[in-house]
Design a protein around this motif. Structure first.
Motif, PDB file in Angstrom:
ATOM      1  N   THR A 179     -12.061  18.522 -80.206  1.00  0.00           N
ATOM      2  CA  THR A 179     -12.740  19.381 -81.177  1.00  0.00           C
ATOM      3  C   THR A 179     -13.928  20.101 -80.522  1.00  0.00           C
ATOM      4  O   THR A 179     -14.076  21.325 -80.636  1.00  0.00           O
ATOM      5  CB  THR A 179     -13.232  18.532 -82.368  1.00  0.00           C
ATOM      6  OG1 THR A 179     -12.116  17.830 -82.922  1.00  0.00           O
ATOM      7  CG2 THR A 179     -13.862  19.405 -83.443  1.00  0.00           C
TER       8      THR A 179
ATOM      9  N   ARG B 112     -19.194  20.738 -82.981  1.00  0.00           N
ATOM     10  CA  ARG B 112     -18.486  20.683 -84.257  1.00  0.00           C
ATOM     11  C   ARG B 112     -18.299  19.261 -84.784  1.00  0.00           C
ATOM     12  O   ARG B 112     -18.458  19.012 -85.986  1.00  0.00           O
ATOM     13  CB  ARG B 112     -17.112  21.352 -84.112  1.00  0.00           C
ATOM     14  CG  ARG B 112     -16.294  21.443 -85.411  1.00  0.00           C
ATOM     15  CD  ARG B 112     -16.965  22.332 -86.420  1.00  0.00           C
ATOM     16  NE  ARG B 112     -16.156  22.571 -87.610  1.00  0.00           N
ATOM     17  CZ  ARG B 112     -16.625  23.106 -88.723  1.00  0.00           C
ATOM     18  NH1 ARG B 112     -17.904  23.488 -88.792  1.00  0.00           N
ATOM     19  NH2 ARG B 112     -15.857  23.301 -89.761  1.00  0.00           N
ATOM     20  N   TRP B 113     -17.901  18.350 -83.888  1.00  0.00           N
ATOM     21  CA  TRP B 113     -17.487  17.003 -84.321  1.00  0.00           C
ATOM     22  C   TRP B 113     -18.545  16.323 -85.186  1.00  0.00           C
ATOM     23  O   TRP B 113     -18.231  15.753 -86.237  1.00  0.00           O
ATOM     24  CB  TRP B 113     -17.150  16.141 -83.107  1.00  0.00           C
ATOM     25  CG  TRP B 113     -16.615  14.774 -83.446  1.00  0.00           C
ATOM     26  CD1 TRP B 113     -17.327  13.601 -83.452  1.00  0.00           C
ATOM     27  CD2 TRP B 113     -15.281  14.444 -83.834  1.00  0.00           C
ATOM     28  NE1 TRP B 113     -16.510  12.558 -83.808  1.00  0.00           N
ATOM     29  CE2 TRP B 113     -15.248  13.038 -84.050  1.00  0.00           C
ATOM     30  CE3 TRP B 113     -14.098  15.176 -84.015  1.00  0.00           C
ATOM     31  CZ2 TRP B 113     -14.081  12.373 -84.432  1.00  0.00           C
ATOM     32  CZ3 TRP B 113     -12.945  14.509 -84.390  1.00  0.00           C
ATOM     33  CH2 TRP B 113     -12.942  13.135 -84.612  1.00  0.00           C
TER      34      TRP B 113
ATOM     35  N   LEU C 183     -22.679  27.535 -83.973  1.00  0.00           N
ATOM     36  CA  LEU C 183     -21.660  28.598 -83.917  1.00  0.00           C
ATOM     37  C   LEU C 183     -22.260  29.947 -83.536  1.00  0.00           C
ATOM     38  O   LEU C 183     -21.538  30.924 -83.357  1.00  0.00           O
ATOM     39  CB  LEU C 183     -20.942  28.728 -85.265  1.00  0.00           C
ATOM     40  CG  LEU C 183     -20.092  27.538 -85.710  1.00  0.00           C
ATOM     41  CD1 LEU C 183     -19.374  27.844 -87.007  1.00  0.00           C
ATOM     42  CD2 LEU C 183     -19.072  27.166 -84.626  1.00  0.00           C
TER      43      LEU C 183
ATOM     44  N   THR D  49     -12.809  36.703 -72.269  1.00  0.00           N
ATOM     45  CA  THR D  49     -12.461  36.275 -73.629  1.00  0.00           C
ATOM     46  C   THR D  49     -13.757  36.038 -74.382  1.00  0.00           C
ATOM     47  O   THR D  49     -14.608  35.274 -73.935  1.00  0.00           O
ATOM     48  CB  THR D  49     -11.623  34.988 -73.606  1.00  0.00           C
ATOM     49  OG1 THR D  49     -10.410  35.264 -72.897  1.00  0.00           O
ATOM     50  CG2 THR D  49     -11.272  34.541 -75.023  1.00  0.00           C
ATOM     51  N   VAL D  50     -13.908  36.740 -75.509  1.00  0.00           N
ATOM     52  CA  VAL D  50     -15.161  36.629 -76.261  1.00  0.00           C
ATOM     53  C   VAL D  50     -14.893  36.068 -77.654  1.00  0.00           C
ATOM     54  O   VAL D  50     -13.797  36.197 -78.204  1.00  0.00           O
ATOM     55  CB  VAL D  50     -15.860  38.005 -76.391  1.00  0.00           C
ATOM     56  CG1 VAL D  50     -16.330  38.478 -75.018  1.00  0.00           C
ATOM     57  CG2 VAL D  50     -14.958  39.036 -77.028  1.00  0.00           C
ATOM     58  N   ARG D  51     -15.918  35.400 -78.183  1.00  0.00           N
ATOM     59  CA  ARG D  51     -15.881  34.908 -79.555  1.00  0.00           C
ATOM     60  C   ARG D  51     -16.580  35.931 -80.429  1.00  0.00           C
ATOM     61  O   ARG D  51     -17.739  36.273 -80.184  1.00  0.00           O
ATOM     62  CB  ARG D  51     -16.619  33.561 -79.653  1.00  0.00           C
ATOM     63  CG  ARG D  51     -15.903  32.452 -78.916  1.00  0.00           C
ATOM     64  CD  ARG D  51     -16.758  31.205 -78.758  1.00  0.00           C
ATOM     65  NE  ARG D  51     -16.055  30.284 -77.875  1.00  0.00           N
ATOM     66  CZ  ARG D  51     -15.657  29.066 -78.223  1.00  0.00           C
ATOM     67  NH1 ARG D  51     -15.945  28.579 -79.418  1.00  0.00           N
ATOM     68  NH2 ARG D  51     -15.000  28.307 -77.371  1.00  0.00           N
TER      69      ARG D  51
ATOM     70  N   LEU E 244      -9.655  27.326 -72.800  1.00  0.00           N
ATOM     71  CA  LEU E 244      -9.471  26.757 -74.135  1.00  0.00           C
ATOM     72  C   LEU E 244      -8.087  26.144 -74.321  1.00  0.00           C
ATOM     73  O   LEU E 244      -7.916  25.201 -75.087  1.00  0.00           O
ATOM     74  CB  LEU E 244      -9.689  27.835 -75.205  1.00  0.00           C
ATOM     75  CG  LEU E 244     -11.083  28.467 -75.254  1.00  0.00           C
ATOM     76  CD1 LEU E 244     -11.154  29.485 -76.386  1.00  0.00           C
ATOM     77  CD2 LEU E 244     -12.162  27.400 -75.430  1.00  0.00           C
ATOM     78  N   PHE E 245      -7.104  26.699 -73.620  1.00  0.00           N
ATOM     79  CA  PHE E 245      -5.724  26.264 -73.835  1.00  0.00           C
ATOM     80  C   PHE E 245      -5.020  26.039 -72.500  1.00  0.00           C
ATOM     81  O   PHE E 245      -5.379  26.654 -71.493  1.00  0.00           O
ATOM     82  CB  PHE E 245      -4.956  27.305 -74.662  1.00  0.00           C
ATOM     83  CG  PHE E 245      -5.628  27.609 -75.979  1.00  0.00           C
ATOM     84  CD1 PHE E 245      -5.518  26.721 -77.042  1.00  0.00           C
ATOM     85  CD2 PHE E 245      -6.414  28.737 -76.137  1.00  0.00           C
ATOM     86  CE1 PHE E 245      -6.160  26.970 -78.255  1.00  0.00           C
ATOM     87  CE2 PHE E 245      -7.066  28.998 -77.346  1.00  0.00           C
ATOM     88  CZ  PHE E 245      -6.933  28.114 -78.397  1.00  0.00           C
TER      89      PHE E 245
ATOM     90  N   PRO F 155     -18.268  34.800 -86.566  1.00  0.00           N
ATOM     91  CA  PRO F 155     -17.486  33.918 -87.440  1.00  0.00           C
ATOM     92  C   PRO F 155     -17.274  34.522 -88.827  1.00  0.00           C
ATOM     93  O   PRO F 155     -18.157  35.210 -89.353  1.00  0.00           O
ATOM     94  CB  PRO F 155     -18.356  32.650 -87.527  1.00  0.00           C
ATOM     95  CG  PRO F 155     -19.182  32.664 -86.281  1.00  0.00           C
ATOM     96  CD  PRO F 155     -19.452  34.120 -86.005  1.00  0.00           C
TER      97      PRO F 155
ATOM     98  N   LEU G   8     -13.252  23.046 -77.954  1.00  0.00           N
ATOM     99  CA  LEU G   8     -13.034  24.378 -78.537  1.00  0.00           C
ATOM    100  C   LEU G   8     -14.292  24.887 -79.238  1.00  0.00           C
ATOM    101  O   LEU G   8     -14.596  26.081 -79.203  1.00  0.00           O
ATOM    102  CB  LEU G   8     -11.872  24.334 -79.542  1.00  0.00           C
ATOM    103  CG  LEU G   8     -10.473  24.140 -78.954  1.00  0.00           C
ATOM    104  CD1 LEU G   8      -9.447  23.981 -80.065  1.00  0.00           C
ATOM    105  CD2 LEU G   8     -10.090  25.327 -78.067  1.00  0.00           C
ATOM    106  N   ILE G   9     -15.000  23.984 -79.903  1.00  0.00           N
ATOM    107  CA  ILE G   9     -16.160  24.369 -80.715  1.00  0.00           C
ATOM    108  C   ILE G   9     -17.279  23.359 -80.458  1.00  0.00           C
ATOM    109  O   ILE G   9     -17.430  22.373 -81.191  1.00  0.00           O
ATOM    110  CB  ILE G   9     -15.791  24.360 -82.219  1.00  0.00           C
ATOM    111  CG1 ILE G   9     -14.474  25.085 -82.463  1.00  0.00           C
ATOM    112  CG2 ILE G   9     -16.931  24.986 -83.061  1.00  0.00           C
ATOM    113  CD1 ILE G   9     -13.595  24.421 -83.506  1.00  0.00           C
TER     114      ILE G   9
END
Lengths: 207, 207
Positions: free
Chosen positions: B125, B132-133, B206, B186-188, B30-31, B191, B128-129
């Motif tokens: 965008t 989303r866009w 999501l 790494t987990v999400r 992600l980064f 939301p 990461l997600i």
């Protein structure tokens, strides 16, 4: 400490210099990125680290090009980032990231004292796996000789953090788009035994 | 591509130059950390990024000191690291980390073309997600003007990975210490809606 180097040009309100904040981020993160420059060429290596007091330690093989490039004391920049969440706003422009980061400007000091060196290796091991060092056979003098430990002062360290939800523009706030946070977390999954340890019970400190 | 800069001095057998490996690591992370040097002083910033083909994109405010320092084309070093697991061996010395990392040496190219710039923001965008866009109102020309997008070639990129269990020395293998891997992930998490979206259903992309 706030210096010219540690004062960010953008969002300076997010910058923090108190030791408690800086130490907590460093103690939670598992890895850092060490950036250095050779003849103006930037180079960077992700690596493990540990902190004690106002010193950060890394280690590597005595033969490592990276270690040899920085052990003579050139300036480095060490960064650590904990990504806490993705911040979804009503516009792409207002999307953000919740994070806690530390930036350190420092010069390596090679740890020559055998006792401090051994203690740094214990810190490095226990930083990644708390309780591990005392469960291991003693590190030998030969292993110690093959390892370089470098220490860095945290005097020129700063933290930057973002928390909370999206900051949408007033004209966007009523758009029917979902906005909020997707929290991110790094988790440790169930340990997997090596072939050499199928009959060894998993130690308590790993559970 | 293998060049003098991308050939590691240690454990060169872990280095990989094929696009498939490099792209897969970049697409999962992600980064990244962008390292640069100003008058020999190394600086580094963690930031979001996205990849398309053999180009990596980052973005920032047109006023950002960081963006302005690198947009004129000085050399940077971009690193990405996915930490896959802690490798516990029978000795401290043989402990290791399973990881997948990419190091890129490149120079920023400022994206001036409005269409490519808009597409890069969509990529950033959706990286990461995902999804989303297309759920967002169009980005305005004013927002576009306030944002700088920088592109970097992946021509000088290399990957380095470690997988598998500990490599213990033969004399250590029968020690009664537990050895194995602690997988990291790494987990999400679920939301969390912003106050502005308590009545908005969470979109499918999501979940």
């Amino acid at each position: 400490m706030q210096t010219v180097l540690t004062t960010p040009s953008r969002l300076a309100k997010r910058a923090q210099y108190d030791e408690t904040t800086i130490h907590a981020i460093l103690d939670e993160a598992l890895f850092c990125t060490v950036s250095y420059a050779i003849n103006g060429q930037p180079m960077a290596i992700p690596t493990a680290f540990a902190r004690q007091g106002n010193r950060l330690y890394i280690h590597g093989s005595v033969g490592s090009h990276f270690i040899r490039a920085i052990e003579t004391g050139g300036r480095v920049c060490i960064t650590v980032m904990l990504a806490d969440g993705l911040v979804l706003a009503k516009s792409a422009f207002s999307h953000s990231v919740n994070y806690r980061s530390v930036v350190i400007f420092a010069q390596a000091e090679k740890v020559e004292d055998a006792a401090e060196k051994m203690q740094a290796l214990a810190l490095l091991t226990d930083h990644l796996i708390p309780g591990r060092w005392d469960d291991l056979r003693p590190t030998t003098q030969s292993e110690l000789r093959k390892t370089t430990v470098l220490a860095f002062s945290l005097a020129e360290a700063s933290a930057k953090t973002r928390t909370g939800g999206p900051n949408d523009e007033p004209e966007d706030i009523d758009l029917p788009t979902w906005a909020g946070i997707i929290p991110l977390q790094t988790v440790r999954l169930t340990p997997v035994a090596a072939d050499s340890s199928l009959d060894v019970p998993i130690p308590q400190y790993l559970l």
